[in-house]
Enzyme design. Structure first.
Site, PDB file in Angstrom:
ATOM      1  CD  GLU A   1      -2.811  -1.156   2.443  1.00 43.02           C
ATOM      2  OE1 GLU A   1      -3.686  -0.277   2.592  1.00 43.02           O
ATOM      3  OE2 GLU A   1      -2.580  -2.065   3.254  1.00 43.02           O
TER       4      GLU A   1
ATOM      5  CD  GLU B   1      12.847  -8.745  -9.649  1.00 42.89           C
ATOM      6  OE1 GLU B   1      13.997  -8.350  -9.371  1.00 42.89           O
ATOM      7  OE2 GLU B   1      12.092  -8.154 -10.461  1.00 42.89           O
TER       8      GLU B   1
ATOM      9  CD  GLU C   1      19.575  -3.241 -13.624  1.00 44.39           C
ATOM     10  OE1 GLU C   1      19.647  -2.835 -12.452  1.00 44.39           O
ATOM     11  OE2 GLU C   1      19.812  -2.503 -14.625  1.00 44.39           O
TER      12      GLU C   1
END
Length: 428
Positions: A171, A214, A280
């Site tokens: 949230e 992840e 990455e």
């Protein structure tokens, strides 16, 4: 065809050399009117097999019908048209391109709701699937819902499938390993989230669910696999699919929080398809290097093929680069740059673009305010090398992370070389 600029080159001479126009070179490569070429810059050169000169009153539909093409094919041969600009009398359109296209391949692209419409539309003729990033969930199982209406409309318009991406976003807008752990370990929460997801998927016409979790703690791994199995069963009951994003491993027991919760064999047996996040290596807080060097990408793919069928695998392709200030200091963040933006920066700084043959990636150096910089990014050559690898390994296709930044020459390259797998008939 890819032309690498040498000292003294200009667009007019290059256009004459290949029998194309300066305006087409600018459009296909995202060049500004006042942007000068720099040595080492890669240009995609599309050579039409047939052309049409637009007349007053012409429409995409009338031109396509007269040429025996679909409107989508016309947009693929002329990608800039997908951005919505009006046809101009006297404008020359390609009705075919030289070269043999390979495929069909699945091409997936990830998009945030705030993507600029012209950037999204430039990509849409070449997408099999559009992945909407991202849905999240609350502690009570209700969903955090992005403004996905415009993205879903574009997917339908262009005949692409839409995938709902679910992440551990909470949230507060943060990605949370602890938040994900609660989902995997709490069956009641999991059932509520899946109930709500299936309702949205069916109501909005999503093709399926993309699970993007992840940094899964090792003690949560088995619970995560059970969650994926539960999701797959629910999706398959409604004729939908499960897609899972995987960290870039090179062997089964690779240590580290990024890798330990992603068992390629287990997840590959559950999922209908997977994305290998092959990017990455060069990252914002790391040492300057290519974001997706080809040898490292290939090592991940070849390991994955020992655990997962090739027809399930999508290779991840980065649509960005990084600008590092030198010397790099610990904790210092590199600046993210778009691939088109990187070429413009090299032009502004009057520097030469170099190409690392091992990494199969472009880079350049420049100085600003007394500080040295190095920029690694992607261009047509690095993308071509990745797409050739995907073809060599017979992968299902590839996926772009992400579509936010314009990269016209990528789509020009795809237009010339790749047949795109379609999900539905385009409404265009």
């Amino acid at each position: 065809m890819i032309h690498v600029v040498t000292s003294g080159d200009n667009l007019s001479a290059i256009a004459r050399q290949y029998g194309t126009s300066v305006s087409r070179l600018r459009s296909d490569n995202g060049l500004l009117p006042d942007q000068s070429l720099v040595p080492g810059q890669a240009l995609v050169v599309l050579q039409p097999t047939a052309t049409y000169t637009v007349k007053s009153g012409d429409t995409l539909y009338s031109i396509a019908a007269q040429a025996g093409l679909t409107v989508l094919e016309l947009l693929q041969y002329n990608p800039v048209l997908a951005q919505g600009q009006p046809l101009l009398p006297g404008e020359t359109l390609a009705l075919g391109l030289e070269g043999e296209r390979q495929g069909p391949f699945t091409i997936n692209g990830y998009a945030y709701p705030h993507i600029r419409s012209y950037v999204l539309r430039r990509a849409m003729p070449f997408l099999t699937d559009l992945s909407v990033f991202s849905y999240g969930f609350r502690e009570d199982g209700s969903l955090i819902v992005p403004q996905d209406g415009p993205l879903l409309a574009e997917a339908e318009r262009f005949g692409a499938g839409a995938m709902l991406v679910l992440t551990s976003i909470d949230e507060n807008g943060s990605f949370s390993t602890r938040h994900a752990s609660r989902l995997f370990q709490n069956q009641a929460l999991q059932d509520e989230v899946l109930d709500n997801l299936m309702e949205v998927i069916l109501e909005k016409g999503y093709r399926g669910l993309d699970a993007d979790f992840e940094y899964i703690a090792q003690e949560d791994a088995n619970a995560y696999y059970a969650f994926l199995g539960n999701a797959k069963d629910r999706l398959h009951e409604e004729g939908r699919v499960l897609h899972v994003d995987l960290a870039p491993k090179t062997y089964a027991g690779q240590p580290g929080l990024l890798y330990e919760g992603h068992d390629y064999g287990v997840i590959g047996s559950i999922a209908d398809s997977v994305l290998l996040m092959t990017y990455e290596w060069g990252y914002a807080y790391g040492s300057p290097m290519a974001v997706a060097p080809l040898p490292q990408v290939e090592a991940v793919l070849r390991y994955a093929l020992t655990e997962i069928p090739a027809w399930k695998i999508q290779m991840g392709v980065p649509n960005y680069g990084y600008d590092w200030t030198l010397p790099q200091r610990e904790g210092q963040r590199a600046t993210t740059v778009g691939n088109q933006e990187a070429v413009r920066l090299a032009s502004q700084m009057g520097t030469e673009i170099q190409f690392d043959e091992s990494a199969q990636a472009p880079f350049f150096h420049y100085s600003r305010n007394g500080r040295r910089h190095v920029v690694w990014f992607e261009d047509a050559r690095s993308i071509a090398a990745k797409l050739e690898l995907a073809q060599e390994l017979s992968l299902s296709g590839w996926a772009y992370w992400n579509l936010l930044r314009p990269f016209p020459q990528n789509w020009a390259l795809v237009s010339n070389n790749i047949l795109v797998r379609r999900r539905t008939v385009s409404l265009i």
